[in-house]
Design an enzyme around this catalytic site. Sequence first.
Site, mmCIF file in Angstrom:
data_model
loop_
_atom_site.group_PDB
_atom_site.id
_atom_site.type_symbol
_atom_site.label_atom_id
_atom_site.label_comp_id
_atom_site.label_asym_id
_atom_site.label_seq_id
_atom_site.Cartn_x
_atom_site.Cartn_y
_atom_site.Cartn_z
ATOM 1 N N HIS A 1 42.788 47.737 33.075
ATOM 2 C CA HIS A 1 41.564 46.963 32.907
ATOM 3 C C HIS A 1 40.431 47.885 32.465
ATOM 4 C CE1 HIS A 1 38.171 44.272 33.920
ATOM 5 N NE2 HIS A 1 39.051 43.327 33.648
ATOM 6 N N HIS A 2 39.617 47.393 31.529
ATOM 7 C CA HIS A 2 38.579 48.237 30.924
ATOM 8 C C HIS A 2 37.525 48.684 31.941
ATOM 9 C CE1 HIS A 2 36.467 50.092 27.705
ATOM 10 N NE2 HIS A 2 36.967 49.346 26.741
ATOM 11 N N SER A 3 37.431 48.009 33.080
ATOM 12 C CA SER A 3 36.459 48.417 34.087
ATOM 13 C C SER A 3 36.794 49.779 34.686
ATOM 14 C CB SER A 3 36.373 47.372 35.212
ATOM 15 O OG SER A 3 37.627 47.219 35.855
#
Length: 500
Positions: free
Chosen positions: A182-184
């Site tokens: 996930h890009h977070s």
Amino acid sequence: YEFLLLGRSSAGIMESLTGIRWRKHGLKPIVTKRQAGEQAEAGNGGDTLEEEPLSPAARLFHEPNFNVHIIAIMGCKTRINADIVKDKLVHTLLKHPRFSSLQVVDEENGGVMKWVGTRVDLDKHVIVPDVDPNMDSPDKFVEDYIYNLSKSSIDRSMPLWDLHLLNVKTSDAEAIGVFRIHHSLGDGTSLMSLLLACTRQISNPDALPTIPVKKKLGNYSGHSGGILWRFFSTIWSVFGLVWNTIVDVVMFLVTALFLKDTETPIKGLPGAEFNPRRFVYRTVSLDDIKLVKNAMNMTINDVALGVTQAGLSRYLNRRYGESPSLMSMIQALADMMEKDTEAKWGNWIGYVLMPFTIALRGDPLDYVREAKATIDRKKNSLEAWYTFSIAELVLKLFGIKRASALSHRVITHTTMCFSNLVGPQEEIGFYGHPMAFLAPSSYGQPHALMINFQSYINKMTVVLSADESIIPDPHQLCDDLEESLKLIKDAVIRKGLVKD
């Protein structure tokens, strides 16, 4: 910083998902602060774990219209031993706190999102599906498998990453590994650097991959003429830098407010971020790209962008007969995992708006000349730094919703995303498994088309992330990109530009 240059079905897999738009939902609360602390203590022998708030940029990627996942496809030259991978992950990747922490909502403290350490169950993160070794089309199986992954998000009740090991022989590898993150957890550059920090050179198992660095320009002459020239050159460069930055920042602001690209057949429709993506890739010779680079005194980036413009022009002309104009830390991370030191990490994302000239040219070299002029102009600008700062300021002053709306408007007002990542110069192994290629991309972005270039040894892999409702034949676009490189290379040789 990561600069955004804006300009799939195996039976049964993901069939239980409640529709493609399942990814639209934002992060739901998992546990409260007090409960998270109790769970962390229970899972780690009573050690107290410090809870760190998510950065504003990380929280941005939990907005429903910005739920982006990074994909890294790794082709291996041998079958992948899942037990070895799991054992090595414990001593490398899991030492990074982002990969062993939950992202939870503290409802007792105003809904602040925090990183909370947890015990990682690798059996939930490392997925090894049963596959038929005698299947008719293994390449199509892998493509459909990753396509189906793009229909879903990672389970929020565990750290937001997983690794899928597909021991199926394809046309260019003996087995495929697919990292989904996930890009977070971090920007693309940070995550790719972390992935490479988990690899070692095949010829020297104790050595990290080496990444080529840009050579510094030589010093100016020390005589008076050279000093005078340097003075006026510096003044002119500073003036150009300031002017270009002002123009680029104004263009960024008006793009965020009202300016849109010309509507073209490859521009995503509203809601494109919720559509699944078809990931296709093609490996070409890096030596061919270097031949053009050296012959025309350019960079790899210049040639990659020129090939992209040429390939898109061929593709659009074939499909529509149109020629529209589009606007479109490895060592530190390894030390951090092995020695518990610190390394720069996070989502550091700036925007660079690149004008893509899409038109048929009589001379193939015109594409790379135009690309070089565009990139040279963008290099002499602080656009990426200022756009990053503007987005961060909006987030701090007006909150996540407004910042998400700003980023979403900039992306939806442009046509596509382009990137080029430099890779290792020598053959590397992922936990002892020699790698044949590396193909990074992402899904969840509003663009219908993303093109990534990734180098590895003497090869360059071109990766497309395509929304099939807009780009129904991404393999044909790959063919056009490959053919465009060949035409550009042949033109360089034919005109006698190759230097001995």
